[in-house]
Design a protein around this motif. Sequence first.
Motif, short mmCIF file in Angstrom:
data_model
loop_
_atom_site.label_atom_id
_atom_site.label_comp_id
_atom_site.label_asym_id
_atom_site.label_seq_id
_atom_site.Cartn_x
_atom_site.Cartn_y
_atom_site.Cartn_z
N ASP A 48 -28.27 8.06 -9.79
CA ASP A 48 -28.23 9.44 -9.32
C ASP A 48 -26.94 9.63 -8.51
O ASP A 48 -26.26 8.66 -8.17
N PRO A 49 -26.56 10.87 -8.22
CA PRO A 49 -25.28 11.13 -7.54
C PRO A 49 -25.11 10.39 -6.22
O PRO A 49 -24.01 9.92 -5.90
N LEU A 50 -26.18 10.28 -5.45
CA LEU A 50 -26.07 9.58 -4.16
C LEU A 50 -25.77 8.10 -4.37
O LEU A 50 -24.93 7.52 -3.68
N GLU A 51 -26.43 7.50 -5.35
CA GLU A 51 -26.18 6.09 -5.65
C GLU A 51 -24.77 5.90 -6.22
O GLU A 51 -24.12 4.90 -5.95
N GLN A 52 -24.30 6.86 -7.00
CA GLN A 52 -22.93 6.81 -7.52
C GLN A 52 -21.92 6.81 -6.37
O GLN A 52 -20.95 6.05 -6.38
N ALA A 53 -22.17 7.66 -5.39
CA ALA A 53 -21.29 7.72 -4.22
C ALA A 53 -21.29 6.39 -3.48
O ALA A 53 -20.23 5.90 -3.06
N VAL A 55 -21.85 3.39 -4.75
CA VAL A 55 -21.11 2.41 -5.55
C VAL A 55 -19.61 2.63 -5.39
O VAL A 55 -18.85 1.67 -5.19
N ASP A 56 -19.18 3.88 -5.46
CA ASP A 56 -17.75 4.18 -5.30
C ASP A 56 -17.24 3.79 -3.92
O ASP A 56 -16.16 3.21 -3.79
N LEU A 57 -18.01 4.10 -2.89
CA LEU A 57 -17.59 3.77 -1.53
C LEU A 57 -17.53 2.26 -1.30
O LEU A 57 -16.57 1.76 -0.70
N LEU A 63 -12.21 -3.25 -2.11
CA LEU A 63 -10.82 -3.37 -2.56
C LEU A 63 -9.85 -3.30 -1.37
O LEU A 63 -8.93 -4.11 -1.26
N ASN A 64 -10.07 -2.35 -0.48
CA ASN A 64 -9.20 -2.22 0.69
C ASN A 64 -9.35 -3.40 1.65
O ASN A 64 -8.37 -3.82 2.27
N SER A 65 -10.56 -3.93 1.76
CA SER A 65 -10.76 -5.12 2.61
C SER A 65 -10.02 -6.32 2.04
O SER A 65 -9.43 -7.11 2.79
N ARG A 91 -15.19 4.31 5.88
CA ARG A 91 -16.32 4.05 6.77
C ARG A 91 -16.98 5.36 7.21
O ARG A 91 -18.21 5.45 7.29
N VAL A 92 -16.18 6.40 7.46
CA VAL A 92 -16.72 7.71 7.85
C VAL A 92 -17.58 8.26 6.71
O VAL A 92 -18.69 8.75 6.93
N TYR A 93 -17.08 8.16 5.48
CA TYR A 93 -17.86 8.64 4.33
C TYR A 93 -19.12 7.81 4.12
O TYR A 93 -20.17 8.35 3.74
N MET A 94 -19.04 6.52 4.37
CA MET A 94 -20.24 5.68 4.25
C MET A 94 -21.29 6.11 5.26
O MET A 94 -22.49 6.14 4.94
N ASN A 95 -20.88 6.46 6.46
CA ASN A 95 -21.82 6.94 7.48
C ASN A 95 -22.44 8.27 7.06
O ASN A 95 -23.63 8.51 7.30
N ARG A 96 -21.64 9.14 6.43
CA ARG A 96 -22.18 10.42 5.97
C ARG A 96 -23.23 10.21 4.88
O ARG A 96 -24.27 10.87 4.88
#
Length: 141
Positions: A48-53, A55-57, A63-65, A91-96
């Motif tokens: 679902d869209p939330l799970e997609q977000a 996975v992307d995050l 990758l950045n780590s 990290r901000v988006y992960m918290n959202r």
Amino acid sequence: MAGEGINEDYPVEIHEYLSTFENSIGAVDEMLKTMMSVSRNELLQKLDPLEQAKVDLVSAYTLNSMFWVYLATQGVNPKEHPVKQELERIRVYMNRVKEITDKKKAGKLDRGAASRFVKNALWEPKPKNASKVANKGKSKN
């Protein structure tokens, strides 16, 4: 490296740390192989869209780590590199996303039911007039 004897190129004190690091790199490599074995579109279609977000995050953060670690191994201070701001942004988006997930899990309040429950649970004194009227009705019979 784990199967080899202790190498003379580095201090003996860090051998255990290097072995642990090598095992961790192997685990990351296995996870990446697993993720890469399925196409991204196939994976995202099942979510679902939330799970997609999520996975992307997680992918972007990972990758950045890894780039952060690469910079550190190259002698560059990653705290002064733009990768630090990118990690903070992710990290901000992960918290959202976590807030949205928590809101979905939270129970919904039915105000009507809650007010009826409270109203019926509270004791209400009878008006003084009502007790006199009830007594008069009983004495007449």
